[in-house]
Design a protein around this motif. Sequence first.
Motif, mmCIF file in Angstrom:
data_model
loop_
_atom_site.group_PDB
_atom_site.id
_atom_site.type_symbol
_atom_site.label_atom_id
_atom_site.label_comp_id
_atom_site.label_asym_id
_atom_site.label_seq_id
_atom_site.Cartn_x
_atom_site.Cartn_y
_atom_site.Cartn_z
ATOM 1 N N SER A 290 12.545 18.971 -9.271
ATOM 2 C CA SER A 290 11.999 19.547 -10.503
ATOM 3 C C SER A 290 10.613 18.994 -10.792
ATOM 4 C CB SER A 290 12.947 19.243 -11.647
ATOM 5 O OG SER A 290 12.439 19.738 -12.877
ATOM 6 N N ARG A 291 10.434 17.698 -10.609
ATOM 7 C CA ARG A 291 9.121 17.082 -10.855
ATOM 8 C C ARG A 291 8.066 17.633 -9.904
ATOM 9 N NH1 ARG A 291 11.153 10.750 -11.391
ATOM 10 N NH2 ARG A 291 11.925 10.927 -13.556
ATOM 11 N N ALA A 292 8.431 17.878 -8.666
ATOM 12 C CA ALA A 292 7.460 18.379 -7.677
ATOM 13 C C ALA A 292 7.057 19.804 -7.968
ATOM 14 C CB ALA A 292 8.056 18.276 -6.271
ATOM 15 N N GLY A 293 7.867 20.514 -8.736
ATOM 16 C CA GLY A 293 7.522 21.892 -9.089
ATOM 17 C C GLY A 293 6.406 21.957 -10.100
ATOM 18 N N HIS B 217 0.849 -1.186 0.000
ATOM 19 C CA HIS B 217 0.000 0.000 0.000
ATOM 20 C C HIS B 217 0.889 1.242 0.000
ATOM 21 C CE1 HIS B 217 -3.716 -2.287 1.062
ATOM 22 N NE2 HIS B 217 -2.840 -3.095 1.630
ATOM 23 N N LEU B 218 0.653 2.148 -0.966
ATOM 24 C CA LEU B 218 1.450 3.368 -1.101
ATOM 25 C C LEU B 218 0.530 4.580 -1.050
ATOM 26 C CD1 LEU B 218 2.912 0.990 -2.792
ATOM 27 C CD2 LEU B 218 4.128 2.842 -3.905
ATOM 28 N N PRO B 219 0.964 5.654 -0.409
ATOM 29 C CA PRO B 219 0.165 6.881 -0.450
ATOM 30 C C PRO B 219 0.057 7.399 -1.883
ATOM 31 C CG PRO B 219 1.898 7.003 1.232
ATOM 32 C CD PRO B 219 2.188 5.802 0.393
ATOM 33 N N LEU B 220 -1.088 7.970 -2.218
ATOM 34 C CA LEU B 220 -1.246 8.579 -3.528
ATOM 35 C C LEU B 220 -0.444 9.869 -3.617
ATOM 36 C CD1 LEU B 220 -5.080 8.153 -4.207
ATOM 37 C CD2 LEU B 220 -3.201 6.664 -4.930
ATOM 38 N N SER B 221 -0.050 10.202 -4.816
ATOM 39 C CA SER B 221 0.678 11.440 -5.040
ATOM 40 C C SER B 221 -0.220 12.638 -4.747
ATOM 41 C CB SER B 221 1.164 11.488 -6.488
ATOM 42 O OG SER B 221 1.890 12.673 -6.737
ATOM 43 N N THR B 222 0.372 13.677 -4.206
ATOM 44 C CA THR B 222 -0.346 14.916 -3.911
ATOM 45 C C THR B 222 0.320 16.064 -4.670
ATOM 46 O OG1 THR B 222 1.046 15.280 -1.963
ATOM 47 C CG2 THR B 222 -1.054 14.140 -1.619
ATOM 48 N N PRO B 223 -0.372 17.197 -4.828
ATOM 49 C CA PRO B 223 0.247 18.322 -5.538
ATOM 50 C C PRO B 223 1.582 18.717 -4.912
ATOM 51 C CG PRO B 223 -2.103 18.709 -5.226
ATOM 52 C CD PRO B 223 -1.775 17.480 -4.443
ATOM 53 N N HIS B 224 2.539 18.985 -5.754
ATOM 54 C CA HIS B 224 3.883 19.430 -5.351
ATOM 55 C C HIS B 224 4.663 18.352 -4.600
ATOM 56 C CE1 HIS B 224 2.677 23.298 -6.810
ATOM 57 N NE2 HIS B 224 1.674 23.351 -5.961
#
Length: 290
Positions: free
Chosen positions: A287-290, A172-179
């Motif tokens: 960079s990806r989180a931006g 189980h992995l947390p879903l991606s969130t903005p930034h």
Amino acid sequence: MNLWQEYKRPASVMEAIQALTSASGPALPIAGGTDLLLDLKQGRHAPIHTLIDLTFVPEMTALEVRGDELYIGAAVPVNRVALDPLTGTHAQALVEACNLIAGPQVRNTATLGGNVAHALPAADGTIALTALDAQAEVAGVSGTRRMPFTSLFLGPGKSAIDKAKEIIVGFHLPLSTPHSASCFKRIMRPQGVALPILNCAIWLERVGDVVKDIHIAVGPGASTPFRATEAESALRGQALNEESIDRTVDALLGQAQFRTSARRATSEYRKHIVGGLFKDVLNTAWSRAG
């Protein structure tokens, strides 16, 4: 010479546990079998009476969003993990790690659960899951339970799972969130050998120029999959700049316990290259989180 006497194909997790615990001789679960079958053929594994094929258990071959989590069954082949849009969206580090496991033919068969169950401190999928703060779902005779991912490991090649009574069902992995974003990279010998000298996975969340939160995993940085918690603390809440990155690398070097491997690299060489690898992975995730 028969490599096993019985071969069972359970249709549920509990059927698999029952088959494992009721076998009339030594029993093992199998999904991809890319390592186990070779070990049996070459005499590197004790004889097995019963093989239990997990690839017909729906719960273990699912890859889907469940609530606010991404669920990946332990019997999902690593190539499917690498290609699925859900992992591409929510677990980029895991996609990149799975794309580097062995070669294409092996990836079509080998499973994510098998990569983890070997309990190797530099396994690519394992390092990515460590940085992504995964939880493992484990089944036994008393039912299923969740475990923090890093608690699955006791030492090099030593799993905390009792393979005679338990199986890893999925992750189980947390879903991606903005930034927020992740990245995985490794330094390795030529592709024909494909042995990682060092690998690194980072998940981070940023607010402007500040690292709000970060997870750092490096393999092999210890006898079990290594979370660089001191390095995380050094960078968490800090603006990302040359000074804060250098402090983080110092903290990483202070906590990690790099070892010498005759087939891969010396401890000194790993210490020499880890800073450059870490900065490369960090900058990509940033960079990806931006």
